[in-house]
Design a protein around this motif. Structure first.
Motif, PDB file in Angstrom:
ATOM      1  N   THR A 127       0.635  -1.034   0.077  1.00 23.75           N
ATOM      2  CA  THR A 127       0.001  -0.153   0.736  1.00 23.75           C
ATOM      3  C   THR A 127       0.722   1.579   0.262  1.00 23.75           C
ATOM      4  O   THR A 127       0.659   1.743  -0.844  1.00 23.75           O
ATOM      5  CB  THR A 127      -1.209   0.171   0.912  1.00 23.75           C
ATOM      6  N   TRP A 128       1.850   1.040   1.052  1.00 20.11           N
ATOM      7  CA  TRP A 128       2.728   2.201   0.534  1.00 20.11           C
ATOM      8  C   TRP A 128       3.992   1.924   1.550  1.00 20.11           C
ATOM      9  O   TRP A 128       4.348   1.194   2.363  1.00 20.11           O
ATOM     10  CB  TRP A 128       2.443   3.742   1.147  1.00 20.11           C
ATOM     11  N   ARG A 129       5.121   2.307   1.585  1.00 23.99           N
ATOM     12  CA  ARG A 129       6.317   2.796   1.709  1.00 23.99           C
ATOM     13  C   ARG A 129       7.537   3.826   1.823  1.00 23.99           C
ATOM     14  O   ARG A 129       7.098   4.738   1.370  1.00 23.99           O
ATOM     15  CB  ARG A 129       7.248   1.135   0.705  1.00 23.99           C
ATOM     16  N   ASP A 130       8.405   3.996   3.406  1.00 21.57           N
ATOM     17  CA  ASP A 130       9.033   4.715   3.906  1.00 21.57           C
ATOM     18  C   ASP A 130      10.247   4.048   3.708  1.00 21.57           C
ATOM     19  O   ASP A 130      10.555   3.028   4.360  1.00 21.57           O
ATOM     20  CB  ASP A 130       7.908   5.822   4.692  1.00 21.57           C
ATOM     21  N   LYS A 131      11.267   5.472   4.369  1.00 24.53           N
ATOM     22  CA  LYS A 131      12.260   4.715   4.591  1.00 24.53           C
ATOM     23  C   LYS A 131      13.049   5.943   6.106  1.00 24.53           C
ATOM     24  O   LYS A 131      12.832   6.914   5.709  1.00 24.53           O
ATOM     25  CB  LYS A 131      13.920   4.470   3.622  1.00 24.53           C
ATOM     26  N   ALA A 132      13.399   5.258   6.923  1.00 24.06           N
ATOM     27  CA  ALA A 132      13.615   6.602   8.963  1.00 24.06           C
ATOM     28  C   ALA A 132      15.418   6.149   7.614  1.00 24.06           C
ATOM     29  O   ALA A 132      15.403   5.541   7.603  1.00 24.06           O
ATOM     30  CB  ALA A 132      13.391   5.700   9.567  1.00 24.06           C
ATOM     31  N   GLU A 133      16.254   6.926   8.963  1.00 24.46           N
ATOM     32  CA  GLU A 133      16.851   7.215   8.989  1.00 24.46           C
ATOM     33  C   GLU A 133      18.059   6.252   9.765  1.00 24.46           C
ATOM     34  O   GLU A 133      19.059   5.635   9.321  1.00 24.46           O
ATOM     35  CB  GLU A 133      17.855   8.805   9.288  1.00 24.46           C
ATOM     36  N   GLN A 134      17.387   5.932  10.832  1.00 26.33           N
ATOM     37  CA  GLN A 134      17.826   4.649  11.277  1.00 26.33           C
ATOM     38  C   GLN A 134      17.017   2.900  11.631  1.00 26.33           C
ATOM     39  O   GLN A 134      16.205   3.364  10.873  1.00 26.33           O
ATOM     40  CB  GLN A 134      17.774   5.065  13.080  1.00 26.33           C
ATOM     41  N   CYS A 135      17.544   2.538  12.443  1.00 23.56           N
ATOM     42  CA  CYS A 135      16.713   1.121  12.278  1.00 23.56           C
ATOM     43  C   CYS A 135      15.892   1.361  13.075  1.00 23.56           C
ATOM     44  O   CYS A 135      14.953   1.453  13.949  1.00 23.56           O
ATOM     45  CB  CYS A 135      17.726  -0.057  12.937  1.00 23.56           C
ATOM     46  N   VAL A 136      14.299   0.710  12.821  1.00 23.28           N
ATOM     47  CA  VAL A 136      13.157   1.117  13.680  1.00 23.28           C
ATOM     48  C   VAL A 136      13.043  -0.439  13.628  1.00 23.28           C
ATOM     49  O   VAL A 136      12.647  -1.650  14.021  1.00 23.28           O
ATOM     50  CB  VAL A 136      12.025   0.611  11.980  1.00 23.28           C
ATOM     51  N   TYR A 137      13.036  -0.722  15.274  1.00 25.73           N
ATOM     52  CA  TYR A 137      13.350  -1.724  16.635  1.00 25.73           C
ATOM     53  C   TYR A 137      11.574  -2.096  16.575  1.00 25.73           C
ATOM     54  O   TYR A 137      11.434  -2.760  17.184  1.00 25.73           O
ATOM     55  CB  TYR A 137      13.737  -1.044  17.746  1.00 25.73           C
ATOM     56  N   ASP A 138      10.711  -1.100  16.838  1.00 21.31           N
ATOM     57  CA  ASP A 138       9.416  -0.972  17.355  1.00 21.31           C
ATOM     58  C   ASP A 138       8.355  -0.290  16.742  1.00 21.31           C
ATOM     59  O   ASP A 138       8.790   0.159  16.265  1.00 21.31           O
ATOM     60  CB  ASP A 138       9.356  -1.685  18.697  1.00 21.31           C
ATOM     61  N   LEU A 139       7.082  -0.708  16.470  1.00 21.86           N
ATOM     62  CA  LEU A 139       5.480   0.178  16.250  1.00 21.86           C
ATOM     63  C   LEU A 139       4.788  -0.525  17.011  1.00 21.86           C
ATOM     64  O   LEU A 139       5.160  -1.509  17.507  1.00 21.86           O
ATOM     65  CB  LEU A 139       6.104   0.059  14.414  1.00 21.86           C
TER      66      LEU A 139
END
Length: 1164
Positions: free
Chosen positions: A6-18
């Motif tokens: 559906t959609w995609r994005d990129k953060a600058e650092q590792c995504v550990y939890d949501l």
């Protein structure tokens, strides 16, 4: 199952939890040392949140959606509101590894490398508990009672809400298999709490709350970093070192891949109550997928097989609604069903099942064959001895042992395939291609037969039962019907998504589309009715419909197509349709239409279907339709159906023939014939003749109804007098019409004849003949309520409210009596008739006192009694004030107006009742005070008036009075000062305590005419003296003893003393009146005068006034302190008057001025 990004994005650092907000609108990500808030609908970054100084490892949202928490390597936990504001921060001794909110109490569990803490909004401090190993993950049970902690040393610790360990689970791998992710199944349907555990021994396991393992460990072949359930607990998501998210069943069976990534996956979650999945990776990628679960199913006639929970197959019998579940424990990819065969394709094999028996209702399946091979196919079909695999343009026929027997290559993509029956091993297949070609293939033949080719792609196909017609739904949603032999297009219909021929009728098909079910017979217009879903089968009168994921059988009456055939006189076709299922009425209509159309064969079939085999009866019907009525009558008689002959003659109005036919037969039949003749006479507008016929036939009810409707009173009288009194129903009808025709006398006569006294009472009431009603009520007291209640209502409607109130009272309807009085009182107040208002309030109070004799209502009613008595006194006094201020001439003496004004002001300490004006009261007091010399009081009244909103007509007078009073001395005339007759204290004209003495607190007793303070003191009886005994003692009038001089003179060397020697024997000392009058009390509380028997005996009957209240009130006693000044008490309302005032008022009004009791009325 397939996943759509559906959609995609990129953060600058590792995504550990949501974490998702519980309503699914927002997504909170832990990326680096910030929290990122996304809009889930389109992936917009709403806001980054800064609060932590180091990498954020975990985040969790509370179930109520009000707050969320984040934990970081900086050893702190921050609580945030749903408005993205940080409100609280607390710390641990080590970095925070995981956080989780209790789903019920919203208690927050925060876990670090060495301990875990529990915090809730109600408590100020965080309760912390040490841990033997690093805690990597945590999860609360559904009911919020237990918290599971996953440890780095491979141990799972289950704690209660207080942090105490209840269960300890040690994994076989120990510290070599750190528990990296755990999650409780959120399903409410599970009987036990089930914990899913993923460890770095590359295993997936399940445990009960007790610590018992469910099943065996499931090998993963990768290091899992995250595990989470779907909202209802039916599926599990797992991700980790394999750089993809996998979908598993709740039992741990792998179903497929959701999305492949470029790096390790640290977190994956499901959006609440949806099929959307979000994934967070090591490289900062956030991907949002929609999972689409396709329907996998198969249908053959009345058996429907479909996939459930991705790994089970349910076979449903659409007629009996029986269901059987087949557990495959692997992903079910394709299902095919045909007669007694069922084929299920799994990832690595195909299972072929067969029924245990040939019984059409048998639902027990057993495995017949297994083809252990992996197949890739778009469509799967099963036959008696073969399976057919469809792979885009190619069809392969395999035996049940997996041997490929033959193959067909098509010109275009195969869009639709269906088995259309045939001998075992030689079945026919109907195939539709994307290029519009429709072919028939036999499984034992290499050659495909082209049936026809159309211009548009095929979506759905079906062949009629006789193989003569073909129905096609194309990609333009059009249903096209062809003749197979001539290739001719017979007709086409728009708005179709699926089509099915009726398996029992060659010319009927149905198709669905646009929310409607369309049934078409032959080339007639379409019959429509609302239906959601797809039509997949049509058998007799049942249509099988697939809606969403459920199949249902809809019973559709075939009446509409049957009538379409009847309209065109196509009786044989109509008969075929009727055989599929129509109502009894439709069958009769078919028979009649066939007879009228001289289609005797069809009519005869219909009769046989109903079980009629009498040829004479059938021939009689034929003769009657041909107009040969006498011949028909003879045949009816011969077949033993004389009633049908009579029905025929009476329907034709041939009454004379009917009588001849009957002859001197059964008198019941003759009566019935006369009744029918009368019915006919009434229908042709000959009512008098009809009445006479009905009377002769004994149908008095119908005769009365016609006479009544035409207003023939004489006829009704004649019928009523001839009827026997036992014939109640007709006589009641007569009485009803007498009432309706305004002849109550005849109605009364009729009611008396049948002895219906209740109806007679109602008649008198309805006609307002009250004298007759009262006379009847005297003889029969049980009808008192039926008479007096309507009488009271009639009086009330005639504005005779006081009489109405008395009537209600007489009927025992105290509630209505009180309501009428309350309305009367309210009206009197609104209309400024305060004298009437006082009288009505007094009556209300007495009504309440009457009701108070009921113990259940005693307290409430006594409270109302005192309240209404108080209001009656206020309005009685205010009547004089209102007349003084509103009318040009004064009817009262200045002293009286002065006393009333003071009495009212002393009484209006709290709320002012409706209608009473403080301005009018103060204005009257100011004027009369000035006139009588009470200048100080007048000045006070004028000052009070200055602070109130006064009418314009008083304004000038008040301003002038305020000025002129300044010229008068600032004191009141001593003659006006009221005296307390108990303690002889002079009381101020304006008393803060109200109408009581400022010294002894004795309540004043006022005259109800002049409102002067009367020389009466109330006294109470000593405990144990009854009212009757007290009156008898007072009536004795014993002579009083003379007081002896008890003073004694005592002389000593230094002084002379006088001493009063008092003994208890002296009667004077026992008299509370003399004792209390001889000194000032001056206490803060009122001490009543209590007398004993000797004091009562000493009193004179002339000096004592007794208010003889009815129970539950006690009598009140008053002693006159000036016996020569005569006081009169009204025996009804117990109000006190100076005797000369009372006599004058009674002469003027011929009744008591307060309660309006007439002087000639003997009752009290």
């Amino acid at each position: 199952m397939r996943a759509v990004l559906t959609w995609r994005d990129k953060a600058e650092q590792c995504v550990y939890d949501l974490a998702f907000k519980p309503d699914g609108t927002q997504l909170i990500l832990a990326a680096g040392n910030r929290l990122l808030v996304y809009d889930t609908s389109d992936g917009t970054l709403l806001q980054p949140l800064k609060g932590h100084k180091d990498t954020v490892y975990c985040v969790a949202y509370a179930k109520d959606g009000k707050r969320f928490a984040s934990g970081s390597a900086d050893k702190s936990v921050i609580i945030w509101t749903s408005k993205l504001e940080g409100i609280l921060k607390y710390t641990h001794n080590d970095s925070i590894q995981c956080v989780s909110y209790n789903p019920v109490t919203h208690q927050l569990a925060s876990c670090s490398s060495s301990d875990f803490g529990l915090w809730s909004p109600e408590q100020k401090s965080v309760s912390k508990h040490k841990s033997s190993s690093k805690i990597t993950c945590c999860s609360w049970t559904n009911d919020g009672q237990y918290l599971a902690l996953g440890m780095f040393n491979g141990v799972i610790s289950i704690r209660n809400k207080n942090g105490e360990e209840k269960v300890k689970i040690e994994r076989p791998g120990g510290s070599l298999s750190p528990v990296w992710s755990i999650c409780w199944n959120p399903s409410r349907e599970e009987h036990n709490d089930i914990l899913a555990v993923a460890d770095w021994g590359q295993k997936l396991s399940f445990y009960q709350l007790s610590g018992k393992q469910i099943g065996k460990d499931r090998s993963l072949n990768f290091d899992p970093c995250c595990i989470s359930y779907f909202t209802k607990g039916e599926y599990i998501l797992l991700g980790g070192s394999d750089k993809q998210v996998s979908l598993f069943t709740k039992d741990g069976v792998r179903l497929g891949t959701v999305g492949e990534q470029n790096s390790w996956m640290w977190t994956c979650k499901v959006k609440p109550d949806s099929n959307y999945v979000v994934v967070g990776c090591q490289d900062g990628t956030i991907s949002f997928y929609q999972l689409i679960f396709s329907t996998v199913h198969g249908l053959y006639k009345d058996r429907y097989a479909y996939r459930d929970s991705m790994t089970d197959v349910i076979v449903q019998h659409l007629i009996t609604e029986q269901k059987v579940r087949i557990k495959c424990k692997e992903l079910v990819k394709k299902i095919a069903i045909y007669k007694n065969r069922l084929a299920i394709q799994l990832p690595e094999k195909i299972l072929i099942y067969e029924l245990y028996s040939d019984d059409s209702l048998d639902m027990r399946y057993r495995v017949k064959e297994k083809i252990v091979r992996k197949f890739e196919c778009n469509l799967l079909v099963v036959c008696a001895d073969h399976i057919i695999l469809c792979q885009e343009k190619r069809l392969q026929c395999l035996s049940f042992s997996g041997v490929k027997e033959r193959e067909w290559q098509m010109e275009s993509l195969i869009r639709y395939i269906k088995v259309i029956g045939g001998p075992p091993g030689r079945e026919g297949l109907l195939v539709g291609l994307k290029n519009g070609q429709i072919l028939k293939i036999f499984v034992d033949s290499l050659f495909a037969i082209v049936l026809l080719k159309q211009a548009t792609a095929v979506r759905c196909l079906d062949m009629s039962a006789s193989r003569n017609k073909l129905a096609v739904v194309d990609e333009n949603d059009t249903c096209l019907v062809y003749d197979i032999h001539t290739k001719e297009l017979l007709f086409q219909e728009p708005n179709a998504n699926s089509v099915a021929w009726n398996t029992q009728c060659e010319d009927m098909l149905c198709f669905s589309g646009g929310g409607y079910l369309n049934i078409k017979a032959s080339t007639f217009p379409v019959h429509q009715q609302k239906l959601q879903g797809f039509v997949v089968g049509y058998n007799g009168s049942r249509i099988f419909c697939l809606h969403a994921f459920s199949m249902s059988a809809v019973e559709v009456p075939q009446s509409a197509p049957m009538y379409q055939y009847l309209d065109r006189k196509m009786f044989r076709e109509a008969y075929q349709i009727a055989c599929l299922g129509v109502t009894d009425t439709d069958w009769r209509e078919l028979a009649m239409e066939a007879l009228e159309g001289l289609e005797f064969e069809t009519a005869k079939k219909e009769r046989k279907k109903r079980g009629e085999t009498n040829n004479d009866l059938f021939l009689a019907d034929v003769f009657s339709y041909q107009g040969k009525f006498h011949e028909a009558a003879k045949l009816y008689k011969r077949s033993g159906h004389e009633n049908l002959a009579l029905d025929m003659y009476t329907d034709l109005r041939m009454f004379e023939y009917a009588k001849d036919f009957l002859g001197s037969g059964d008198p019941k039949e003759t009566k019935m014939l006369i009744t029918k003749q009368a019915d006919w006479a009434r229908n042709i507008n000959e009512p008098k003749a009809a009445v006479e016929m009905y009377i002769s036939a004994g149908e008095h009810g119908k005769a009365i109804a016609i006479s009544g409707d035409h207003g023939w009173v004489d006829m009704l009288i004649d019928i009523a007098r001839k009827l026997d009194k036992a014939e109640r129903e007709p006589l009641l009808m007569c009485a009803h019409y007498f009432k309706k025709l305004d002849n109550p006398g005849y109605a009364a006569e009729t009611y008396l004849k049948i002895g219906d006294l209740k109806s007679l009472v109602q008649l008198h009431v309805e006609t307002q003949r009250w004298d007759e009603a009262f006379a009847l009520g005297e003889k029969h007291p049980e009808f008192k309520d039926d008479i007096y209640v309507p009488y009271a209502q009639w009086l009330a409607e005639s504005d005779r409210f006081e009489e109405a109130q008395k009537a209600f009272h007489k009927a025992g309807r105290q509630g209505e009596a009180v309501r009428v009085l309350e309305q009367l009182t309210h009206n009197a107040v609104v209309e400024s008739r305060f004298n009437d208002a006082a009288y009505y309030y007094w009556m209300l109070s007495m009504q309440c006192l009457d009701i108070a004799q009921d113990p259940a209502q005693k307290d409430v009613m006594l409270g109302k009694f005192h309240h209404f008595q108080h209001l009656a006194e206020l309005y009685h006094g205010y009547h004089a004030i209102q007349r003084y201020t509103e009318e040009p001439f004064s009817f009262h003496l200045p002293e009286t107006l002065f006393n009333i004004s003071r009495f009212l002001l002393h009484s209006l300490t709290k709320d002012t009742p409706l209608g009473i004006s403080k301005v009018n009261t103060l204005f009257t007091l100011a004027k009369q005070s000035k006139a009588l010399g009470a200048y100080k009081l007048a000045r006070h009244a004028y000052d009070k008036l200055q602070g109130l909103q006064t009418p314009a007509r008083f304004q000038k007078s008040i301003e002038l009075g305020s000025l002129t009073i300044r010229s008068k001395p600032f004191h009141d005339s001593e003659e006006l000062v009221p005296l307390c007759y108990r303690c002889s204290t002079n009381n101020p004209l304006l008393n803060n305590l109200g109408n009581v003495c400022i010294n002894c607190r004795q309540p004043f007793v006022f005259s109800a005419s002049s409102y002067e303070v009367l020389h009466l003191v109330e006294f109470y009886l000593e405990e144990g003296i009854t009212d009757e005994e007290a009156v008898s003692l007072i009536d004795l009038e014993a002579p009083r003893h003379k007081r002896e001089n008890k003073w004694q003179e005592i002389a000593s060397n230094t002084s002379q003393t006088l001493r009063l020697d008092e003994t208890l024997d002296s009667l004077g000392d026992d008299d509370p009146f003399t004792a209390k009058l001889s000194f000032e009390q001056g206490g803060l509380e009122f001490v009543p005068v209590v007398v004993n028997r000797s004091v009562l005996r000493s009193m004179s009957r002339r000096d004592v006034l007794v208010k003889r209240w009815p129970p539950p009130l006690r009598w009140q006693y008053f002693r006159s302190l000036l016996p020569d000044a005569s006081i009169t008490m009204c025996p009804s309302c117990f109000q006190m008057f100076h005797s000369e005032d009372y006599e004058l008022l009674v002469l003027q009004h011929t009744c008591c001025p307060y309660c309006r009791r007439r002087i000639d009325d003997p009752s009290p």
